[in-house]
Design a protein around this motif. Structure first.
Motif, PDB file in Angstrom:
ATOM      1  N   THR A 264     -10.684  18.168  -5.734  1.00 49.44           N
ATOM      2  CA  THR A 264     -11.776  17.518  -5.391  1.00 49.44           C
ATOM      3  C   THR A 264     -13.060  17.924  -5.309  1.00 49.44           C
ATOM      4  OG1 THR A 264     -10.094  16.251  -3.681  1.00 49.44           O
ATOM      5  CG2 THR A 264     -12.613  16.012  -3.166  1.00 49.44           C
TER       6      THR A 264
ATOM      7  N   TRP B  78      -3.250  21.251  -4.828  1.00 55.90           N
ATOM      8  CA  TRP B  78      -4.153  21.128  -5.843  1.00 55.90           C
ATOM      9  C   TRP B  78      -5.142  19.769  -5.559  1.00 55.90           C
ATOM     10  CZ3 TRP B  78      -5.984  22.522 -10.350  1.00 55.90           C
ATOM     11  CH2 TRP B  78      -6.665  21.367 -11.229  1.00 55.90           C
ATOM     12  N   ARG B  79      -4.737  18.840  -5.042  1.00 60.75           N
ATOM     13  CA  ARG B  79      -5.438  17.722  -4.789  1.00 60.75           C
ATOM     14  C   ARG B  79      -6.557  18.244  -4.001  1.00 60.75           C
ATOM     15  NH1 ARG B  79      -3.660  11.959  -1.990  1.00 60.75           N
ATOM     16  NH2 ARG B  79      -5.753  11.158  -1.451  1.00 60.75           N
TER      17      ARG B  79
ATOM     18  N   ALA C 259      -9.476  12.965  -8.321  1.00 60.50           N
ATOM     19  CA  ALA C 259      -8.413  14.207  -7.783  1.00 60.50           C
ATOM     20  C   ALA C 259      -7.053  13.299  -7.329  1.00 60.50           C
ATOM     21  CB  ALA C 259      -8.908  14.966  -6.797  1.00 60.50           C
ATOM     22  N   ARG C 260      -7.008  12.501  -6.730  1.00 64.35           N
ATOM     23  CA  ARG C 260      -5.772  11.532  -6.118  1.00 64.35           C
ATOM     24  C   ARG C 260      -5.243  11.096  -7.340  1.00 64.35           C
ATOM     25  NH1 ARG C 260      -8.274   8.263  -3.099  1.00 64.35           N
ATOM     26  NH2 ARG C 260      -8.453   6.556  -4.577  1.00 64.35           N
TER      27      ARG C 260
ATOM     28  N   PRO D 140       1.257  20.144  -4.907  1.00 69.62           N
ATOM     29  CA  PRO D 140       0.384  18.857  -5.125  1.00 69.62           C
ATOM     30  C   PRO D 140      -0.768  18.702  -4.224  1.00 69.62           C
ATOM     31  CG  PRO D 140       2.858  18.440  -5.651  1.00 69.62           C
ATOM     32  CD  PRO D 140       2.657  19.747  -4.884  1.00 69.62           C
ATOM     33  N   HIS D 141      -0.436  18.889  -2.861  1.00 71.54           N
ATOM     34  CA  HIS D 141      -1.516  18.645  -1.861  1.00 71.54           C
ATOM     35  C   HIS D 141      -2.415  19.657  -1.946  1.00 71.54           C
ATOM     36  CE1 HIS D 141       1.388  15.934   0.017  1.00 71.54           C
ATOM     37  NE2 HIS D 141       2.333  16.623  -0.079  1.00 71.54           N
TER      38      HIS D 141
ATOM     39  N   ARG E  34     -13.158  12.769  -5.283  1.00 67.16           N
ATOM     40  CA  ARG E  34     -11.954  12.367  -4.682  1.00 67.16           C
ATOM     41  C   ARG E  34     -10.837  11.263  -5.243  1.00 67.16           C
ATOM     42  NH1 ARG E  34     -11.350  13.798   0.685  1.00 67.16           N
ATOM     43  NH2 ARG E  34     -13.750  14.125   0.788  1.00 67.16           N
TER      44      ARG E  34
ATOM     45  N   THR F  85      -3.472  13.798  -9.453  1.00 65.66           N
ATOM     46  CA  THR F  85      -2.338  14.407  -8.701  1.00 65.66           C
ATOM     47  C   THR F  85      -1.067  13.682  -8.823  1.00 65.66           C
ATOM     48  OG1 THR F  85      -3.639  15.707  -7.329  1.00 65.66           O
ATOM     49  CG2 THR F  85      -1.789  15.244  -6.342  1.00 65.66           C
ATOM     50  N   ASP F  86      -1.320  12.329  -8.631  1.00 64.83           N
ATOM     51  CA  ASP F  86      -0.403  11.139  -8.676  1.00 64.83           C
ATOM     52  C   ASP F  86       0.331  11.243 -10.177  1.00 64.83           C
ATOM     53  OD1 ASP F  86      -0.845  10.294  -6.326  1.00 64.83           O
ATOM     54  OD2 ASP F  86      -2.229   8.532  -7.159  1.00 64.83           O
TER      55      ASP F  86
END
Length: 280
Positions: free
Chosen positions: A153, A148-149, A167-168, A145-146, A164, A171-172
């Motif tokens: 972005t 991918w985020r 993307a966050r 996940p990190h 940004r 991902t959440d």
């Protein structure tokens, strides 16, 4: 807007339906949700179209109880949506891997698809099989996940600083229970070699829309030209300064091109006028 659910493939797809008129079905790419089409859908509804925005399997508000994911599964879903909404013919609007799915669906059932709009299309694999395998390992937990985020972005340069935050947010959504497994299964199922046999069976006109800053391709313009070259009736629109979601990054440019394309599709598919017989 109210979310509806359509059963397909053993699970449920989340969809939002608005407007009346010719049917346009919008399906997003890997890791994304139906909201990517909101600006385009709003304009199309105002112009007299019935627009459906659908989440992919395991994404957004769709369920995670599917056995299969990826290009062919998404094609199944597009055809299920057409059937559930009156049988078509529909215009299929697919982003990224959903472009592959739209082509498969149009090849399987040409009479159900009046036109194809392919946004940042993946009609072939962008990397070799070894790199595809490595990519799948990169997106494994706990680091997936990190990564991918961070990658997401950079997907939408046309959004500027909003990329940004988006993307966050996405991902959440993907890290809710069962969602990351669905993301990985979708990635594994996005083997675009399955598209090739269906391309020659597509009869619908095709609009290819590509951002000239799409980071998923070394040469986005060349890829757009190649994608369009596979069809007998195709057009290419290159959107400057945007990446992998041109309909979200520059909805003004995309809507203008899509609107013109849809008018041409509808005009070409309308029955020819006939002279009324009258006695002499």
């Amino acid at each position: 807007m109210t979310i509806s659910f359509v059963r397909t493939g053993g699970g449920t797809l989340a969809v939002e339906i608005e407007g009346d008129g010719p049917l346009v079905i919008c399906s997003p790419g890997l890791g994304d949700t139906r909201d990517a089409f909101f600006p385009l859908a709003t304009n199309l509804v105002a112009e007299g179209y019935r627009v459906v925005r659908a989440d992919l399997r395991g994404h957004g508000a769709s369920s995670v109880d599917f056995a299969h994911y990826g290009d062919e599964a998404t094609a199944d879903d597009l055809l299920s949506l057409i059937d559930a909404l009156g049988g078509g013919p529909a215009i299929l609007t697919g982003a990224s891997l959903s472009s592959a799915a739209a082509v498969i669906a149009a090849g399987r059932r040409p009479d159900s698809v009046a036109g194809l709009i392919l946004l940042g299309p993946f009609l072939r694999n962008g990397v070799g099989e070894m790199k595809r395998w490595i990519l799948q390992q990169v997106f494994a937990r706990p680091w997936g996940p990190h990564i991918w985020r961070a990658y997401a972005t950079k997907l939408w340069p046309g959004l500027g600083d909003r990329a940004r935050d988006r993307a966050r947010s996405l991902t959440d959504l993907l890290t809710r229970p069962g969602r990351w497994q669905a993301f990985q299964a979708t990635l594994a199922g996005a083997d675009h070699r399955v598209v090739e046999p269906w391309i020659r069976l597509v009869r619908a006109p095709v609009l290819v829309v590509m951002g000239d800053a799409d980071p998923d391709w070394k040469n986005p313009i060349a890829e757009a030209d190649w994608a369009a070259s596979n069809f007998t009736d195709s057009k290419v629109i290159i959107v400057p300064g945007v990446g992998h979601a041109p309909m979200l990054e520059r909805p003004d440019i995309v809507f203008t091109s899509v609107s013109k394309f849809l008018r041409q599709v509808l005009e070409s598919s309308a029955p020819a006028p006939t002279d009324k017989w009258s006695p002499t």
